[in-house]
Write an enzyme that holds these catalytic residues in place. Structure first.
Site, mmCIF file in Angstrom:
data_model
loop_
_atom_site.group_PDB
_atom_site.id
_atom_site.type_symbol
_atom_site.label_atom_id
_atom_site.label_comp_id
_atom_site.label_asym_id
_atom_site.label_seq_id
_atom_site.Cartn_x
_atom_site.Cartn_y
_atom_site.Cartn_z
ATOM 1 N N CYS A 124 0.914 -1.254 0.042
ATOM 2 C CA CYS A 124 0.057 -0.074 -0.029
ATOM 3 C C CYS A 124 0.970 1.202 -0.093
ATOM 4 C CB CYS A 124 -1.039 -0.105 1.196
ATOM 5 S SG CYS A 124 -1.857 1.643 1.440
ATOM 6 N N ASN A 129 1.385 -5.722 -5.227
ATOM 7 C CA ASN A 129 -0.190 -5.899 -5.397
ATOM 8 C C ASN A 129 -0.567 -5.730 -6.845
ATOM 9 O OD1 ASN A 129 0.111 -3.043 -5.598
ATOM 10 N ND2 ASN A 129 -1.558 -2.713 -4.152
ATOM 11 N N HIS A 155 -2.340 -4.644 -10.527
ATOM 12 C CA HIS A 155 -3.119 -3.524 -11.049
ATOM 13 C C HIS A 155 -3.458 -3.529 -12.557
ATOM 14 C CE1 HIS A 155 -2.496 -0.692 -7.657
ATOM 15 N NE2 HIS A 155 -1.533 -1.469 -7.371
ATOM 16 N N GLU A 186 -10.184 0.317 -6.077
ATOM 17 C CA GLU A 186 -9.301 -0.435 -5.372
ATOM 18 C C GLU A 186 -9.879 -1.821 -5.013
ATOM 19 O OE1 GLU A 186 -6.500 0.769 -2.214
ATOM 20 O OE2 GLU A 186 -6.852 2.678 -2.810
ATOM 21 N N CYS A 226 -4.671 6.241 -4.656
ATOM 22 C CA CYS A 226 -3.898 5.138 -4.504
ATOM 23 C C CYS A 226 -2.649 5.256 -4.857
ATOM 24 C CB CYS A 226 -4.870 4.094 -5.301
ATOM 25 S SG CYS A 226 -3.999 2.322 -5.328
ATOM 26 N N GLY A 274 -1.297 2.345 -6.997
ATOM 27 C CA GLY A 274 -2.128 2.721 -8.283
ATOM 28 C C GLY A 274 -1.398 3.836 -9.201
HETATM 29 N N1 LIG Z 1 -6.584 -2.043 -2.180
HETATM 30 C C1 LIG Z 1 -5.006 -2.447 -2.571
HETATM 31 C C2 LIG Z 1 -4.356 -2.132 -1.178
HETATM 32 C C3 LIG Z 1 -4.269 -0.776 -0.869
HETATM 33 C C4 LIG Z 1 -3.548 0.184 -1.700
HETATM 34 C C5 LIG Z 1 -3.766 1.755 -1.771
HETATM 35 N N2 LIG Z 1 -4.482 2.445 -0.783
HETATM 36 C C6 LIG Z 1 -2.303 2.266 -2.100
HETATM 37 O O1 LIG Z 1 -2.131 3.538 -1.565
HETATM 38 O O2 LIG Z 1 -1.344 1.593 -2.674
HETATM 39 C C7 LIG Z 1 -5.046 -3.995 -3.040
HETATM 40 O O3 LIG Z 1 -5.895 -4.492 -2.425
HETATM 41 O O4 LIG Z 1 -3.949 -4.161 -3.315
#
Ligand SMILES: N[C@H](CCC[C@H](N)C(=O)O)C(=O)O
Length: 276
Positions: free
Chosen positions: A75, A159, A161, A210, A219, A222
């Site tokens: 995150c 994570n 994307h 998200e 994000c 993101g």
């Molecule tokens: N929802 C994201 C985690 C939080 C990412 C986001 N809040 C950031 O600032 O990178 C996931 O399930 O991979």
């Protein structure tokens, strides 16, 4: 028994942060959902746990739970808030903080202007590592969503994307397409969905639906993934301002062998206690 927490936000992406070093914190998906609930709990997009180090040459471990209770690997906005939290709480006085996450190590840098700069590590583009079902790695992929053919970029920052190019962000079908892509079968662990409008090679607008939280005001991972995808498509330079609904991040990436760097704010909002 009560649990101390700090509410924080990075460009309106908000967090409940628990110090799991000086207090015992046992999170389950159910308790994470409760604490994240904006009516029955404290309310946030993600919950962050500050734990003792697990990886060599790190000072802390960092765990992230989405509002739906799912634990995830990384995150970005949370990483900046993590740095501000451990400094404010006196858990460190360093300006450079190595932190372990489920996705590996990241390094957090306190900037003189109060912003936080993060070495988010290198993006992962191999489909099997994102994970994304595809025959081979490519800069873009065709995917069918609800009968519509979409062109996406697929990038992991630890994570997953998916990144779509949009001509007009204000009319982008985020609420309709976001959840359909989030749970698309070609993303076996679901996916965060970025909608990017390119204004110039140095400036984009971005909205993100998200995984496990819905559309957030910002994000961080993101923004990193969007810039990587935009560069792979030949449309962005190595340093890009990403304007999200909650404000701007500066993202830098010099190509596949390099880390993605993210710089932005991290703001404490209030402290409190909640029944375990
Ligand atoms: N929802 C994201 C985690 C939080 C990412 C986001 N809040 C950031 O600032 O990178 C996931 O399930 O991979």
């Amino acid at each position: 028994m009560k649990l101390r927490f700090t509410k924080m936000q990075g460009l309106g992406n908000d967090f409940v942060v628990f110090d799991a070093i000086r207090q015992k914190v046992e999170l389950t998906p159910e308790t994470a959902r409760h604490y994240a609930d904006r009516r029955f709990g404290i309310g946030c997009d993600q919950i962050l746990l500050v734990e003792p180090p697990r990886l060599p040459e790190t000072d802390f471990h960092y765990r992230i739970f989405n509002a739906d209770g799912s634990e995830v690997e990384q995150c970005g906005n949370g990483a900046r808030c993590f740095a501000r939290f451990v400094r404010d709480q006196g858990l460190t006085d360093k300006d450079e903080i190595p932190v372990g996450t489920a996705a590996g190590k990241i390094r957090l840098y306190m900037e003189a202007d109060g912003q936080v700069r993060v070495d988010m590590g290198r993006p992962e583009l191999r489909p099997e590592r994102i994970p994304f079902l595809a025959d081979s790695e490519a800069d873009t992929y065709e995917i069918t969503v609800d009968g519509q053919r979409c062109l996406i970029g697929a990038v992991s920052m630890g994570n997953p994307h998916a990144v779509l190019m949009i001509d007009d962000l204000d009319s982008a079908p985020v609420a309709e397409l976001g959840p359909l892509l989030e749970s698309h079968p070609r993303f076996p662990q679901r996916v965060n969905v970025g909608f990017m409008q390119i204004l110039s090679p140095q400036h984009v607008r971005l909205r993100v639906y998200e995984r496990g939280a819905g559309e957030t005001l910002a994000c961080g991972t993101g923004a990193c993934a969007a810039v990587v995808s935009g560069q792979l498509r030949g449309q962005l330079t190595t340093r890009t301002r990403v304007s999200l609904r909650g404000g701007d991040l500066m993202i830098e990436w010099r190509g596949p062998a390099h880390s993605v760097w993210m710089t932005g704010p991290a703001i404490p909002v209030f402290e409190g206690e909640i029944e375990r």
